[in-house]
Motif scaffolding. Structure first.
Motif, PDB file in Angstrom:
ATOM      1  N   CYS A   1      -4.380  26.602  52.312  1.00 37.48           N
ATOM      2  CA  CYS A   1      -3.791  27.226  53.501  1.00 37.48           C
ATOM      3  C   CYS A   1      -2.583  26.418  53.947  1.00 37.48           C
ATOM      4  CB  CYS A   1      -4.817  27.290  54.627  1.00 37.48           C
ATOM      5  SG  CYS A   1      -6.245  28.315  54.244  1.00 37.48           S
ATOM      6  N   GLU A   2      -1.457  27.081  54.114  1.00 37.11           N
ATOM      7  CA  GLU A   2      -0.220  26.397  54.493  1.00 37.11           C
ATOM      8  C   GLU A   2       0.513  27.213  55.548  1.00 37.11           C
ATOM      9  OE1 GLU A   2       2.545  27.630  50.709  1.00 37.11           O
ATOM     10  OE2 GLU A   2       1.015  26.094  50.370  1.00 37.11           O
ATOM     11  N   PHE A   3       1.155  26.508  56.470  1.00 38.23           N
ATOM     12  CA  PHE A   3       1.565  27.134  57.723  1.00 38.23           C
ATOM     13  C   PHE A   3       3.062  27.059  58.015  1.00 38.23           C
ATOM     14  CE2 PHE A   3      -2.784  25.259  58.719  1.00 38.23           C
ATOM     15  CZ  PHE A   3      -3.460  26.398  58.310  1.00 38.23           C
ATOM     16  N   GLN A   4       3.883  26.836  56.997  1.00 41.53           N
ATOM     17  CA  GLN A   4       5.309  26.639  57.249  1.00 41.53           C
ATOM     18  C   GLN A   4       6.138  27.928  57.217  1.00 41.53           C
ATOM     19  OE1 GLN A   4       3.786  25.588  54.436  1.00 41.53           O
ATOM     20  NE2 GLN A   4       4.764  26.857  52.886  1.00 41.53           N
ATOM     21  N   SER A   5       5.514  29.041  56.901  1.00 45.30           N
ATOM     22  CA  SER A   5       6.283  30.283  56.766  1.00 45.30           C
ATOM     23  C   SER A   5       6.962  30.667  58.088  1.00 45.30           C
ATOM     24  CB  SER A   5       5.369  31.423  56.322  1.00 45.30           C
ATOM     25  OG  SER A   5       6.080  32.644  56.319  1.00 45.30           O
TER      26      SER A   5
ATOM     27  N   GLN B   1      -2.680  33.096  56.998  1.00 47.43           N
ATOM     28  CA  GLN B   1      -3.159  31.772  56.583  1.00 47.43           C
ATOM     29  C   GLN B   1      -4.187  31.216  57.573  1.00 47.43           C
ATOM     30  OE1 GLN B   1      -2.215  29.962  53.713  1.00 47.43           O
ATOM     31  NE2 GLN B   1      -1.211  31.849  53.049  1.00 47.43           N
ATOM     32  N   VAL B   2      -3.958  31.460  58.851  1.00 48.71           N
ATOM     33  CA  VAL B   2      -4.901  31.026  59.884  1.00 48.71           C
ATOM     34  C   VAL B   2      -6.270  31.665  59.655  1.00 48.71           C
ATOM     35  CG1 VAL B   2      -5.493  31.262  62.342  1.00 48.71           C
ATOM     36  CG2 VAL B   2      -3.211  30.507  61.674  1.00 48.71           C
ATOM     37  N   GLU B   3      -6.284  32.964  59.398  1.00 49.14           N
ATOM     38  CA  GLU B   3      -7.560  33.656  59.214  1.00 49.14           C
ATOM     39  C   GLU B   3      -8.303  33.122  57.989  1.00 49.14           C
ATOM     40  OE1 GLU B   3      -8.792  35.473  61.569  1.00 49.14           O
ATOM     41  OE2 GLU B   3      -6.918  35.090  62.638  1.00 49.14           O
ATOM     42  N   THR B   4      -7.572  32.799  56.933  1.00 45.17           N
ATOM     43  CA  THR B   4      -8.212  32.205  55.756  1.00 45.17           C
ATOM     44  C   THR B   4      -8.787  30.836  56.090  1.00 45.17           C
ATOM     45  OG1 THR B   4      -6.709  33.385  54.264  1.00 45.17           O
ATOM     46  CG2 THR B   4      -7.845  31.459  53.374  1.00 45.17           C
ATOM     47  N   ALA B   5      -8.021  30.028  56.819  1.00 43.78           N
ATOM     48  CA  ALA B   5      -8.509  28.705  57.219  1.00 43.78           C
ATOM     49  C   ALA B   5      -9.776  28.824  58.067  1.00 43.78           C
ATOM     50  CB  ALA B   5      -7.430  27.955  57.978  1.00 43.78           C
ATOM     51  N   LYS B   6      -9.799  29.807  58.955  1.00 42.68           N
ATOM     52  CA  LYS B   6     -10.988  29.997  59.795  1.00 42.68           C
ATOM     53  C   LYS B   6     -12.205  30.391  58.955  1.00 42.68           C
ATOM     54  CE  LYS B   6      -8.644  31.200  64.137  1.00 42.68           C
ATOM     55  NZ  LYS B   6      -8.371  32.278  65.125  1.00 42.68           N
ATOM     56  N   GLN B   7     -11.989  31.151  57.898  1.00 37.86           N
ATOM     57  CA  GLN B   7     -13.100  31.495  57.008  1.00 37.86           C
ATOM     58  C   GLN B   7     -13.676  30.229  56.358  1.00 37.86           C
ATOM     59  OE1 GLN B   7     -11.836  34.484  54.194  1.00 37.86           O
ATOM     60  NE2 GLN B   7     -10.979  35.785  55.814  1.00 37.86           N
ATOM     61  N   PHE B   8     -12.808  29.309  56.002  1.00 35.67           N
ATOM     62  CA  PHE B   8     -13.284  28.052  55.426  1.00 35.67           C
ATOM     63  C   PHE B   8     -13.988  27.191  56.481  1.00 35.67           C
ATOM     64  CE2 PHE B   8     -10.544  28.960  51.781  1.00 35.67           C
ATOM     65  CZ  PHE B   8     -11.319  28.462  50.742  1.00 35.67           C
TER      66      PHE B   8
END
Length: 252
Positions: free
Chosen positions: A71-75, A84-91
């Motif tokens: 997950c990377e947040f520079q876009s 990306q936030v939603e994927t990170a929350k799943q983890f």
């Protein structure tokens, strides 16, 4: 300090049981499961599978430490950052359900044509959101010092100062950009307030690991250093030697 391993890359082609058995034999204490590897512990697994993963680690000598996400947040695209936030929350939810301590995320450079301050602010805002979600679920968020300009220690420090969330820390990544005049002291001193985890690479690479470990010990760092090395045809043998050298590099 404690020695663990990232499944990237020595353990990447092993199922979960083999990962655990290999680390037990080699005397490693913990593991960060990198997404996309054969272990198969991903957000899509069922509640029953999560319970089995948690129970398997509880029966072992190896701690399920963290999940290594991409997950990377520079876009500059707000929709992509939110994805990306939603994927990170799943983890984070996966970590909570399986008993892991943290979830590793990362920046991966800075997009062209976007002011540096804007990118740093975008990353920090997302980290606060994920950090708060992690806090509610009892899971730490570790930002890997990673990716082109974002792996420069001064940039990582700027991101952390702007994030301002106690549940968000840094994962040291043993980058060449840490080193100035053959020393990592300045970089370590700068980033130590946020240090929650550490990736270590080839211990014979010339990177000043003896100095790094001494700085860690002196500062009271009692967390994890995680082997992130290239694959070996004899992983158990390699990891035993790796542990022996890790111990040697901690001697005064």
């Amino acid at each position: 300090m404690q020695l663990g391993a990232v499944t990237y890359n020595v353990l990447k082609d092993m199922d979960l049981d083999t990962v655990i058995k290999t680390l037990e034999v080699a005397g490693f204490e913990s593991v960060e499961l990198r997404t996309g590897h054969k272990h198969g512990v991903e957000p899509g697994i069922s509640e029953a599978e999560r319970a089995r993963v948690k129970a398997r680690f509880e029966r072992s000598k190896v701690k399920l430490l963290s999940y290594g996400t991409t997950c990377e947040f520079q876009s500059p695209d707000a929709a992509e950052r939110q994805n990306q936030v939603e994927t990170a929350k799943q983890f984070v939810t996966l970590a909570h359900d399986t008993g892991a301590v943290g979830v590793k995320v990362r920046p991966n450079g800075m997009p062209n044509g976007v002011p540096r301050e804007t990118t740093i602010a975008n990353i920090a805002a997302v980290l606060r959101e994920v950090g708060e979600f992690g806090y509610v679920h009892g899971v730490e968020i570790w930002l890997e010092v990673h990716g082109g300009p974002t792996q420069v220690p001064e940039v990582a420090a700027e991101i952390m100062r702007l994030t301002k969330h106690a549940n968000v820390g840094l994962c040291w990544n043993s980058n060449p950009t840490d080193v100035a005049n053959a020393s990592v002291k300045a970089s370590f001193d700068l980033l130590r307030p946020w240090l929650k985890s550490c990736h270590i690479n080839e211990l014979v690479s010339g990177y000043p690991y003896r100095e790094l470990f001494a700085l860690m010990k002196k500062s009271g760092y009692d967390r994890w250093t995680l082997c992130e090395a290239v694959e070996s045809k004899e992983p158990e043998r390699f990891l035993k030697y790796y542990r022996a050298l890790w111990m040697e590099l901690q001697r005064g």
